[in-house]
Motif scaffolding. Structure first.
Motif, PDB file in Angstrom:
ATOM      1  N   TYR A  41     -11.292   3.438   2.161  1.00 32.40           N
ATOM      2  CA  TYR A  41     -11.392   4.181   0.897  1.00 32.40           C
ATOM      3  C   TYR A  41     -11.861   3.260  -0.230  1.00 32.40           C
ATOM      4  N   HIS A  47      -1.413   4.825  10.010  1.00 34.33           N
ATOM      5  CA  HIS A  47      -2.432   4.092   9.245  1.00 34.33           C
ATOM      6  C   HIS A  47      -2.099   2.605   9.174  1.00 34.33           C
ATOM      7  N   GLU A  48      -0.848   2.283   8.906  1.00 34.05           N
ATOM      8  CA  GLU A  48      -0.476   0.867   8.735  1.00 34.05           C
ATOM      9  C   GLU A  48      -0.643   0.084  10.039  1.00 34.05           C
ATOM     10  N   HIS A  61      -3.969  -1.449  10.327  1.00 33.19           N
ATOM     11  CA  HIS A  61      -4.123  -2.798   9.746  1.00 33.19           C
ATOM     12  C   HIS A  61      -3.509  -3.854  10.659  1.00 33.19           C
ATOM     13  N   ASP A  71      -9.203  -0.901   4.934  1.00 29.45           N
ATOM     14  CA  ASP A  71      -9.158   0.432   4.354  1.00 29.45           C
ATOM     15  C   ASP A  71     -10.591   0.905   4.155  1.00 29.45           C
ATOM     16  N   GLU A 111       0.837  -1.186   0.000  1.00 26.81           N
ATOM     17  CA  GLU A 111       0.000   0.000   0.000  1.00 26.81           C
ATOM     18  C   GLU A 111       0.875   1.240   0.000  1.00 26.81           C
TER      19      GLU A 111
HETATM   20 ZN   LIG Z   1      -4.396   0.849   4.344  1.00 19.77          ZN
END
Ligand SMILES: [Zn+2]
Length: 428
Positions: free
Chosen positions: A248, A235-236, A239, A246, A40
Motif C-alpha cells: 500500500y 498479513h503480518e 512480513h 507492504d 503497523e
Molecule cells: Zn504490513
C-alpha cells in the motif's frame, strides 16, 4: 526453525525518522520509560495499514492498575494444538490469550482455534500448515476483557496488558512486549507470537524486528471476537515469513526515493524492465492471479505513490478486503516456509518422517539414493531395509531426499531450497 529471518525493517526511511528498527529495536523516550517501537495497524477492517510509534510497555494509567496474575507465568499451561515435528524443524507459532480469566481458558482455546482455522484456510498457509507447530499458552488474566474496550478510559488487569487506543489510535491494540516474552518462553519454541485479546472490537497490531528471550522476532495482536481481525495475523506473517513489503501507499507520499528494495514484491522496474533484466517477479508476468486480474507492475507500493511497483492491483499485502496473496507473494511465502522448516527428518536408520503436507499446492515426494545413484522403485517410501539394497561389501552412503515439486515456485533458487535430505552411512 533453523535460520532466523528478521521481520522487514526496510520501512520507508521518512516514516521511520523518529525510530530505528533492528537489533536494538527501540528508541528511548524519557527517563523511566521503556521506549517506543514502530508498529503497523489497520484503521479500517477492509483497508490498508498505517504505521505509528507505540510504547513497548503500557502507559502508567494502565500499568498502575495491574497486579500479579493469579497463575504465575512460569506455571502457565501450554497446549500443543498441533505438533507435527521437532521445534528445530518447524515454524513454532505461539498463541497467547489475553483478557481471559483462569475460568475462561476454554473460551480462549475456541477463539484461538477459530483464528488459526481462518488463517490456515488461506493459501499458501493451507497447503503448508504441516510445517507449523501451534502452541496455546493459557495466560490467566485477573480480569476479563481488555483495556480500551469500549472506550479509552476503561482499564482492565490482564496478563499481557492488551489495550486499544494505543498511542491515541482506537484500532491499535498494543501489548506489554516483556510480558509477552515471559509467556512465550513457556512454549518449546517461539518463532512467531499471536496475542488473541478477548474483545469483539476490531483491532490489532504488527510488531516486527524484535529481539526476545523466547526467540520470536515478531508479534501480531488481534481481537478475539471480531470476524475480520484474523486478516491482521495473516498479513503480518507475510512480513515475518515471506519477508514481503507492504503493497500500500500513503496519499501525498510522492515518489520512491531509494535504491531497489530488497523485498520480493516491490520493485522500481516496470514490467518491461523486469522482463529485460530478468528480475523480481518477471516469471509471473501476465499470469492470472488468485488475488484478481493479471500479474504486472502496478504503480504505488511500499508507502510511496510513484516510481515503485507491486505485482497486482490488490492483495492481502495491500488491503484487508482480500485474503489472497498474489503469485509472487505466494512464492515468497513458500520459500520462507522452507527457510524455516524441514520437509524430512530422520526417524531411525533408513527411516524418515515427512512433514504432513496434503496434496494441494504442495507436491512432496521422497526419493532414495545409494552413493548418489537413485534406488529405482523406492520413490515414495518412508523406510528401506538395508538387506533389500543388495549392497556390495564396504561402506555406502544412503540418502533420503524430500522434494516439493509445487508449481507455485518458479524461481530455481527457491525450488532448490524446497527440499532437504537425511543421510546415513551403512555397511554392505
Ligand atoms: Zn504490513
Amino acid at each position: 526453525m533453523r535460520v532466523r529471518t528478521p521481520w522487514p525493517t526496510a520501512l520507508a526511511a521518512g516514516l521511520l525518522a523518529a525510530a530505528v528498527l533492528g537489533a536494538a529495536g527501540t528508541t528511548a523516550r524519557a527517563a523511566g520509560d521503556e521506549g517506543t517501537r514502530t508498529v503497523e495497524y489497520f484503521p479500517d477492517s477492509r483497508g490498508a495499514g498505517r504505521h505509528t510509534e507505540a510504547p513497548t510497555s503500557p502507559p502508567g494509567r494502565i500499568s498502575r492498575e495491574q497486579q500479579a496474575p493469579a497463575v504465575a507465568p512460569d506455571a502457565t499451561p501450554v497446549t500443543p494444538l498441533q505438533r507435527t515435528g521437532p521445534s528445530d524443524g518447524r515454524l513454532d507459532l505461539v498463541v497467547i490469550g489475553d483478557g481471559y480469566t483462569a475460568d475462561q481458558q476454554g473460551d480462549f482455546h475456541q477463539d484461538a482455534q477459530a483464528k488459526l482455522d481462518a488463517i490456515f484456510a488461506i493459501e499458501p498457509y493451507k497447503s503448508y500448515q504441516g510445517l507449523f507447530n501451534f502452541w496455546l499458552v493459557d495466560a490467566a488474566s485477573n480480569q476479563s476483557g481488555v483495556s480500551g474496550d469500549p472506550t479509552k478510559d476503561v482499564v482492565r488487569d490482564t496478563a499481557v496488558s492488551s489495550y486499544f487506543f494505543c498511542s491515541d489510535t482506537e484500532r491499535l491494540l498494543c501489548v506489554d512486549e516483556k510480558k509477552v516474552d515471559t509467556y512465550a518462553q513457556q512454549a518449546p519454541g517461539s518463532d512467531i507470537v499471536f496475542v488473541i485479546s478477548n474483545s469483539s472490537k476490531y483491532g490489532g497490531a504488527g510488531y516486527s524486528g524484535l529481539t526476545s528471550t523466547a526467540g520470536h522476532t515478531g508479534i501480531a495482536t488481534m481481537s478475539s471476537d471480531n470476524d475480520r481481525s484474523y486478516l491482521i495475523g495473516a498479513h503480518e506473517l507475510g512480513h515475518s515469513i515471506g519477508l514481503l513489503a507492504d503493497e500500500y501507499q500513503y496519499d501525498g507520499y510522492g515518489t520512491y526515493p531509494d535504491s531497489e528494495p530488497a523485498e520480493p514484491n516491490t520493485t522500481k522496474q516496470t514490467a518491461d524492465g523486469m522482463r529485460s533484466m530478468q528480475t523480481k517477479w518477471y516469471r509471473w508476468l501476465g499470469q492470472n492471479d488468485p488475488a484478481g486480474g493479471t500479474v504486472g507492475a502496478y504503480e504505488g507500493a511500499g508507502y510511496y505513490e510513484y516510481g515503485i511497483y507491486r505485482p497486482t492491483q490488490n492483495s492481502i499485502m495491500r488491503a484487508l478486503d482480500t485474503d489472497a496473496f498474489n503469485l509472487p507473494g505466494r512464492e515468497a511465502m513458500i520459500a520462507g516456509f522452507y527457510r524455516n522448516a524441514d520437509l524430512v527428518t530422520a526417524a531411525g536408520t533408513l527411516r524418515v518422517d515427512l512433514a504432513p503436507l496434503p496434496k494441494g499446492l504442495a507436491d512432496v515426494q521422497v526419493r532414495w539414493y545409494v552413493d548418489g545413484a537413485e534406488v529405482v522403485g523406492a520413490a515414495g517410501e518412508r523406510a528401506l531395509k538395508a538387506a533389500s539394497l543388495n549392497l556390495r561389501k564396504g561402506t555406502h552412503t544412503v540418502t533420503a531426499k524430500a522434494v516439493d515439486r509445487t508449481t507455485a515456485l518458479r524461481d530455481p533458487a527457491a525450488r532448490q531450497a524446497a527440499s532437504n535430505s537425511v543421510t546415513w552411512t551403512v555397511s554392505g
